[in-house]
Design a protein around this motif. Structure first.
Motif, mmCIF file in Angstrom:
data_model
loop_
_atom_site.group_PDB
_atom_site.id
_atom_site.type_symbol
_atom_site.label_atom_id
_atom_site.label_comp_id
_atom_site.label_asym_id
_atom_site.label_seq_id
_atom_site.Cartn_x
_atom_site.Cartn_y
_atom_site.Cartn_z
ATOM 1 N N SER A 122 0.733 -1.336 0.105
ATOM 2 C CA SER A 122 0.075 0.170 -0.139
ATOM 3 C C SER A 122 0.771 1.204 -0.070
ATOM 4 N N GLU A 441 4.432 7.976 4.356
ATOM 5 C CA GLU A 441 4.400 8.784 2.967
ATOM 6 C C GLU A 441 5.739 9.431 2.955
ATOM 7 N N ASP A 457 0.491 2.647 -4.418
ATOM 8 C CA ASP A 457 -0.304 1.653 -3.714
ATOM 9 C C ASP A 457 -1.063 0.668 -4.703
ATOM 10 N N LYS A 460 -4.692 -0.356 -4.360
ATOM 11 C CA LYS A 460 -5.563 0.615 -5.099
ATOM 12 C C LYS A 460 -5.527 0.482 -6.627
ATOM 13 N N LYS A 465 -9.741 0.273 -4.758
ATOM 14 C CA LYS A 465 -10.037 0.639 -3.744
ATOM 15 C C LYS A 465 -8.680 0.567 -3.033
ATOM 16 N N SER A 466 -8.531 1.727 -1.992
ATOM 17 C CA SER A 466 -7.226 1.613 -1.233
ATOM 18 C C SER A 466 -7.724 1.210 0.305
ATOM 19 N N ARG A 468 -5.424 2.036 2.712
ATOM 20 C CA ARG A 468 -4.693 2.959 3.642
ATOM 21 C C ARG A 468 -5.253 3.462 4.795
ATOM 22 N N SER A 469 -6.702 3.963 4.500
ATOM 23 C CA SER A 469 -7.567 4.388 5.770
ATOM 24 C C SER A 469 -7.582 3.430 6.892
ATOM 25 N N ILE A 470 -7.407 2.278 6.620
ATOM 26 C CA ILE A 470 -7.640 1.146 7.786
ATOM 27 C C ILE A 470 -6.480 0.928 8.143
ATOM 28 N N LYS A 472 -3.570 3.028 8.363
ATOM 29 C CA LYS A 472 -3.008 4.331 8.840
ATOM 30 C C LYS A 472 -3.740 4.460 10.215
ATOM 31 N N ASN A 474 -5.693 6.114 13.321
ATOM 32 C CA ASN A 474 -6.496 7.524 13.177
ATOM 33 C C ASN A 474 -6.259 8.307 14.584
#
Length: 558
Positions: A122, A441, A457, A460, A465-466, A468-470, A472, A474
């Protein structure tokens, strides 16, 4: 393994532990009181108007009192369960053969690589920090090489550039470096798990450790972060594991040249991967000599000779020799906290005489301090168009410390407040930001050096679909939390009178303390990342049935 005498852990007479538990509870309660009075807008570059202490009110004091009670009672409860935990954390019988051990090691390694694979694909080829770009500039010859970023790390980058050139582009070497770093990190953490397996730790706990190393986001994110703190932390972790071996053998493994060579080699890695490493190893070597002095002076004098020679060699290399060839970075890099204290006194119109104002003004114009001072980050003073003079400090070192001490005597409260600002991320469990937290990054500017060096990525790219939000985080976790967990486990080890084991905590705690002395930024988890890696080991130390103070004989656990 030995049998522990009944009642050995009835520690009602352990006055040392009682004092430590009280201090621990009081310190945390004080940090909560200070936290309740601290206004912070979440920006490391915020001005004093946005980040400052208000007066402590009654609600803050009540929070501190409640915290004290919770911590004290919580530690007491853990004490009561520690005997039971010990009885259930070991297995008495476990098949032991080279084939089984090898299968276990390879399996754990593959599991970690599998867990970390989503992070690598990713963020391939990993994250690059500003310090890494500075090392890259030195490796490519764009700027002169210095030890501000450890020379050894710069040489590693340079070596991988050579590998990349074999494939037609030196920057391919950085991509290879990321993969190699991940493999080395997986091997190191697998070794931690393997050591627990060999110590007959139950598979239930070992499984939790594997999940921690595999899924806790701060582990795989550092595997793909290209900065000096990763190799330093891994080298220090291996060093800590060897200290564990020394304790298990009661120092007897210091009697042979092979073990001494291994100790010196690991020590060199720690000392040359980061500039505070030499102080950690120097103190640790002294601690080892003191703790095992009878054995060392009787049978292992070679350890003193070779270990102290290694430390002395490092200080000479990184001191006079580096200075002779102008390889050391600016002296002022060690004065971040001291600079901030002086600037805070100026910014808040503290008590300064004309001589002191004149001296500080030669370092940085007083009006620039008024314009650029930020309580959490000295970089805004050094690099914020303030005409900051590192050369003047270099040429007036003794006078600098003299002036600093004089200002301290006149403004002790302001110095304390400035120190609390500049270290807030290391003592406040409720304050954390993402600066220096992870580096998945690329820092701006690297693509300008090589247009083909871009981050991909792959998930993606092939699925649309990525994730990364999962992957990284929060919410950032405060560095103070990892420190306080370590101290709590240290205290529990004292409660159970496993005094010989305390030296295993020392390298990580010395790393933390060295940062508190000279940290330039209030929030940088990477500086004390070793505390993240050592928690699984430190959890089992208080409840180990071996290596009991005053009992050098082989005995079995009850």
């Amino acid at each position: 393994m030995g049998k522990i005498e009944k009642g050995f852990y009835k520690n009602k007479d352990n006055k040392i532990y009682t004092i430590l538990k009280l201090l621990f509870s009081i310190i945390i309660s004080i940090t909560i009181i200070l936290d309740s009075a601290l206004i912070f807008n979440g920006d490391i570059n915020s001005k004093l108007e946005q980040t400052h202490f208000n007066n402590i009110d009654l609600s803050g004091v009540l929070k501190g009192i409640v915290t004290f009670v919770i911590i004290y009672v919580g530690m007491t409860v853990i004490e009561r369960f520690s005997d039971k935990i010990e009885k259930n954390i070991y297995v008495e019988n476990r098949k032991d053969s080279k084939r089984i051990n090898m299968i276990f090691f390879i399996s754990v390694f593959c599991i970690l690589i599998l867990f970390w694979l989503p992070y690598l694909i990713s963020y391939f080829p990993g994250g690059v920090f500003a310090d890494t770009i500075a090392a890259i500039n030195q490796a490519t010859g764009e700027v002169e090489i210095t030890n501000h970023n450890p020379i050894v790390y710069t040489l590693i980058i340079k070596a991988f550039f050579k590998v990349g050139e074999m494939f037609g582009d030196k920057f391919i070497g950085l991509k290879i470096l990321t993969v190699v770093q991940e493999i080395i990190m997986a091997l190191t953490l697998t070794y931690v798990v393997y050591k627990m397996y060999k110590e007959k730790i139950t598979m239930k706990y070992i499984s939790l450790v594997i999940l921690y190393f595999g899924l806790f986001e701060l582990i795989p994110l550092y595997a793909v972060s290209l900065w000096k703190d990763v190799p330093f932390s891994l080298a220090l972790l291996i060093y800590i594991l060897y200290i564990w071996d020394i304790v298990k053998e009661n120092g007897k493994n210091l009697n042979n040249y092979r073990s001494v060579f291994y100790y010196c080699l690991i020590s060199l890695l720690v000392m040359f991967f980061r500039n505070n490493g030499k102080y950690i190893i120097a103190l640790m070597t002294i601690f080892i000599i003191i703790q095992y002095r009878k054995n060392i002076f009787r049978e292992a004098k070679k350890f003193i000779v070779f270990s102290m020679t290694t430390v002395l060699f490092t200080f000479i290399i990184q001191g006079p020799i580096y200075n002779k060839f102008s390889l050391n970075g600016p002296f002022n890099e060690n004065l971040g906290i001291l600079d901030q204290q002086l600037c805070y006194v100026v910014y808040t119109n503290g008590n300064l005489d004309e001589k002191q104002k004149e001296f500080i003004n030669k370092i940085v114009p007083l009006e620039s301090i008024k314009q650029h001072y930020t309580p959490l980050n000295i970089d805004n003073i050094k690099w914020g168009n303030t005409s900051f003079s590192e050369k003047f400090i270099e040429e007036n070192k003794s006078e600098y410390f003299k002036i600093w001490f004089q200002v301290l005597l006149k403004n002790p409260k302001k110095y304390i407040i400035a120190y609390l600002y500049n270290t807030v991320g290391y003592w406040d469990i409720n304050k954390a930001i993402f600066y220096g937290y992870t580096q998945e990054e690329m820092w701006p500017g690297l693509e300008e050096k090589d247009v083909g060096y871009t981050q991909y990525d792959f998930i993606k790219e092939y699925t649309g679909k990525s994730i990364r939000s999962i992957l990284k985080p929060n919410v950032a976790i405060s560095s103070a939390i990892f420190f306080f967990i370590t101290i709590a486990l240290f205290n529990l080890t004292v409660y159970r009178k496993k005094y010989k084991l305390l030296i295993i905590f020392a390298p990580a705690l010395l790393t933390y303390l060295s940062i508190l002395v000279a940290v330039p930024l209030a929030f940088t988890l990477r500086y004390i990342y070793i505390l993240v890696l050592t928690i699984p080991l430190y959890i089992i130390l208080p409840v180990t049935g071996e290596y009991i103070e005053g009992n050098d004989s082989n005995c079995e656990r009850s």
